[in-house]
Design a protein around this motif. Structure first.
Motif, PDB file in Angstrom:
ATOM      1  N   ALA A 197       0.786  -1.344   0.108  1.00  0.00           N
ATOM      2  CA  ALA A 197      -0.023   0.145   0.062  1.00  0.00           C
ATOM      3  C   ALA A 197       0.897   1.177   0.117  1.00  0.00           C
ATOM      4  O   ALA A 197       1.844   1.479   0.898  1.00  0.00           O
ATOM      5  CB  ALA A 197      -0.801  -0.068   1.227  1.00  0.00           C
ATOM      6  N   GLU A 198       0.707   2.107  -0.991  1.00  0.00           N
ATOM      7  CA  GLU A 198       1.559   3.329  -0.974  1.00  0.00           C
ATOM      8  C   GLU A 198       0.537   4.494  -1.434  1.00  0.00           C
ATOM      9  O   GLU A 198      -0.751   4.475  -1.546  1.00  0.00           O
ATOM     10  CB  GLU A 198       2.475   3.563  -2.104  1.00  0.00           C
ATOM     11  CG  GLU A 198       3.394   2.184  -2.186  1.00  0.00           C
ATOM     12  CD  GLU A 198       4.490   2.241  -2.953  1.00  0.00           C
ATOM     13  OE1 GLU A 198       4.917   3.301  -3.338  1.00  0.00           O
ATOM     14  OE2 GLU A 198       5.586   1.389  -2.753  1.00  0.00           O
ATOM     15  N   LEU A 199       1.151   5.662  -1.029  1.00  0.00           N
ATOM     16  CA  LEU A 199       0.347   7.026  -1.072  1.00  0.00           C
ATOM     17  C   LEU A 199       1.088   8.167  -2.130  1.00  0.00           C
ATOM     18  O   LEU A 199       2.440   8.114  -1.999  1.00  0.00           O
ATOM     19  CB  LEU A 199       0.094   7.631   0.163  1.00  0.00           C
ATOM     20  CG  LEU A 199      -0.370   8.782   0.324  1.00  0.00           C
ATOM     21  CD1 LEU A 199      -2.030   8.663   0.074  1.00  0.00           C
ATOM     22  CD2 LEU A 199      -0.521   9.411   1.805  1.00  0.00           C
ATOM     23  N   ARG A 200       0.228   8.787  -2.911  1.00  0.00           N
ATOM     24  CA  ARG A 200       1.012   9.715  -4.012  1.00  0.00           C
ATOM     25  C   ARG A 200       0.287  11.041  -3.613  1.00  0.00           C
ATOM     26  O   ARG A 200      -0.884  11.147  -3.615  1.00  0.00           O
ATOM     27  CB  ARG A 200       0.815   9.544  -5.297  1.00  0.00           C
ATOM     28  CG  ARG A 200       1.275   7.982  -5.573  1.00  0.00           C
ATOM     29  CD  ARG A 200       2.787   7.996  -5.869  1.00  0.00           C
ATOM     30  NE  ARG A 200       3.486   6.535  -6.179  1.00  0.00           N
ATOM     31  CZ  ARG A 200       3.611   5.601  -5.500  1.00  0.00           C
ATOM     32  NH1 ARG A 200       3.673   5.846  -4.114  1.00  0.00           N
ATOM     33  NH2 ARG A 200       4.251   4.748  -6.215  1.00  0.00           N
ATOM     34  N   LEU A 201       0.867  11.820  -3.273  1.00  0.00           N
ATOM     35  CA  LEU A 201       0.473  13.302  -3.093  1.00  0.00           C
ATOM     36  C   LEU A 201       0.962  14.273  -4.166  1.00  0.00           C
ATOM     37  O   LEU A 201       2.140  14.238  -4.323  1.00  0.00           O
ATOM     38  CB  LEU A 201       0.836  13.755  -1.562  1.00  0.00           C
ATOM     39  CG  LEU A 201       0.690  13.060  -0.456  1.00  0.00           C
ATOM     40  CD1 LEU A 201       1.095  13.961   0.982  1.00  0.00           C
ATOM     41  CD2 LEU A 201      -1.066  12.961  -0.200  1.00  0.00           C
ATOM     42  N   ILE A 202       0.192  14.863  -4.954  1.00  0.00           N
ATOM     43  CA  ILE A 202       0.399  15.530  -6.031  1.00  0.00           C
ATOM     44  C   ILE A 202       0.272  16.826  -6.138  1.00  0.00           C
ATOM     45  O   ILE A 202      -0.979  17.265  -5.785  1.00  0.00           O
ATOM     46  CB  ILE A 202       0.069  14.785  -7.329  1.00  0.00           C
ATOM     47  CG1 ILE A 202       0.314  13.311  -7.481  1.00  0.00           C
ATOM     48  CG2 ILE A 202       0.361  15.416  -8.625  1.00  0.00           C
ATOM     49  CD1 ILE A 202      -0.333  12.423  -8.576  1.00  0.00           C
ATOM     50  N   THR A 203       0.893  17.797  -6.520  1.00  0.00           N
ATOM     51  CA  THR A 203       0.567  19.213  -6.494  1.00  0.00           C
ATOM     52  C   THR A 203       1.499  19.694  -7.815  1.00  0.00           C
ATOM     53  O   THR A 203       2.141  18.860  -8.420  1.00  0.00           O
ATOM     54  CB  THR A 203       0.887  20.068  -5.252  1.00  0.00           C
ATOM     55  OG1 THR A 203       0.569  21.423  -5.421  1.00  0.00           O
ATOM     56  CG2 THR A 203       2.432  19.977  -5.120  1.00  0.00           C
ATOM     57  N   CYS A 204       1.444  21.252  -7.920  1.00  0.00           N
ATOM     58  CA  CYS A 204       2.123  21.750  -8.975  1.00  0.00           C
ATOM     59  C   CYS A 204       3.396  22.463  -8.266  1.00  0.00           C
ATOM     60  O   CYS A 204       3.498  22.718  -7.265  1.00  0.00           O
ATOM     61  CB  CYS A 204       1.313  22.921  -9.774  1.00  0.00           C
ATOM     62  SG  CYS A 204      -0.001  22.256 -10.884  1.00  0.00           S
ATOM     63  N   ASP A 205       4.230  22.657  -9.579  1.00  0.00           N
ATOM     64  CA  ASP A 205       5.695  23.290  -9.218  1.00  0.00           C
ATOM     65  C   ASP A 205       5.993  23.864 -10.437  1.00  0.00           C
ATOM     66  O   ASP A 205       5.738  23.735 -11.447  1.00  0.00           O
ATOM     67  CB  ASP A 205       6.706  21.970  -8.751  1.00  0.00           C
ATOM     68  CG  ASP A 205       7.506  22.521  -7.922  1.00  0.00           C
ATOM     69  OD1 ASP A 205       8.069  23.787  -7.962  1.00  0.00           O
ATOM     70  OD2 ASP A 205       8.029  21.856  -6.714  1.00  0.00           O
ATOM     71  N   GLY A 206       7.495  24.632 -10.358  1.00  0.00           N
ATOM     72  CA  GLY A 206       7.918  25.023 -11.503  1.00  0.00           C
ATOM     73  C   GLY A 206       7.222  26.251 -12.133  1.00  0.00           C
ATOM     74  O   GLY A 206       6.832  26.349 -13.293  1.00  0.00           O
ATOM     75  N   TYR A 207       6.781  27.207 -11.257  1.00  0.00           N
ATOM     76  CA  TYR A 207       5.958  28.346 -11.630  1.00  0.00           C
ATOM     77  C   TYR A 207       6.874  29.203 -12.559  1.00  0.00           C
ATOM     78  O   TYR A 207       7.774  29.572 -12.318  1.00  0.00           O
ATOM     79  CB  TYR A 207       5.273  29.181 -10.596  1.00  0.00           C
ATOM     80  CG  TYR A 207       4.455  30.531 -10.893  1.00  0.00           C
ATOM     81  CD1 TYR A 207       3.466  30.200 -11.422  1.00  0.00           C
ATOM     82  CD2 TYR A 207       5.017  31.530 -10.655  1.00  0.00           C
ATOM     83  CE1 TYR A 207       2.706  31.288 -11.833  1.00  0.00           C
ATOM     84  CE2 TYR A 207       4.635  32.668 -10.760  1.00  0.00           C
ATOM     85  CZ  TYR A 207       3.236  32.738 -11.470  1.00  0.00           C
ATOM     86  OH  TYR A 207       2.202  33.793 -12.058  1.00  0.00           O
TER      87      TYR A 207
END
Length: 226
Positions: A197-207
């Motif tokens: 079981a794993e978790l991925r948290l995703i957001t934006c970067d590189g503005y």
């Protein structure tokens, strides 16, 4: 944590077998500079064709060959997430349950100040076998910070707690974080099936101030704590 289920095999519902290719591209982060992790289209399955090698088949063994069973990490039974808590960076948020838009792309949380993170309901529930996927803003309208603004501060070994509808809490430990260009996003690494079981948290970067867009994504990889 409780009610572990060592036998269930997880991963994104659209891709479960070896030889299946996941097709996913993370695109823009939404209009303006909202920092929304628009995750593009969800994975689609395409069975890979197999071709027998030329030549005569090898002779069969005189007796069956025992294939040792491969032990898989224990996981939790299915239960949808309710809240996400990351004490190290002061995050405590309810979780929206979001799926797909009409065009087949992943839906994302609203952009207002204080907007919660969301769980993609096409991925395993947190604690099931496979990568459970959550999306959140890096910033919000009006110049406020988004719920996932502090993801870059997370270091290996940091705990992430996900409260679930059945009353249990799935505790994950950060393994690492990585920044990826949207034009070179490692789909299989982020969304592909995993032994545990794993978790991925995703957001934006590189503005990019010139375009007022985010060119990259930042992903936290975490594993269910033993």
């Amino acid at each position: 944590m409780r009610t572990r289920n060592p036998g269930r095999r997880g991963g994104l519902r659209a891709a479960t077998a070896a030889g299946v290719l996941l097709l996913l591209t993370l695109t823009g982060c939404g209009a303006g500079n909202n920092g929304t992790p628009d995750a593009g289209s969800p994975p689609s399955a395409s069975a890979a064709a197999t071709t027998a090698a030329p030549g005569s088949p090898a002779p069969l063994p005189s007796s069956p060959v025992a294939v040792p069973a491969v032990a898989q990490p224990a996981v939790l039974t299915r239960s949808e997430p309710v809240t996400l808590e990351i004490p190290a960076i002061g995050v405590q948020t309810d979780l929206l349950n979001l799926g797909l838009r009409e065009n087949g792309s992943l839906d994302v949380p609203p952009t207002g100040s204080g907007a919660p993170a969301s769980w993609y309901n096409g991925s395993p529930t947190p604690g099931e076998r496979g990568p459970s996927v959550m999306l959140g803003h890096v910033n919000a309208l009006g110049g406020s910070t988004g719920v996932f603004a502090g993801l870059r501060k997370l270091t290996p070994g940091t705990d992430i707690n996900v409260s679930r509808a059945d009353g249990t809490t799935a505790v994950f430990t950060v393994d690492h974080g990585a920044q990826y260009s949207k034009n070179n996003f490692p789909t299989l690494e982020v969304y592909g099936n995993t032994p545990g079981a794993e978790l991925r948290l995703i957001t934006c970067d590189g503005y990019d101030p010139a375009t007022k867009l985010f060119d990259d994504n930042y992903v936290i990889y975490a594993k269910l704590k033993a």
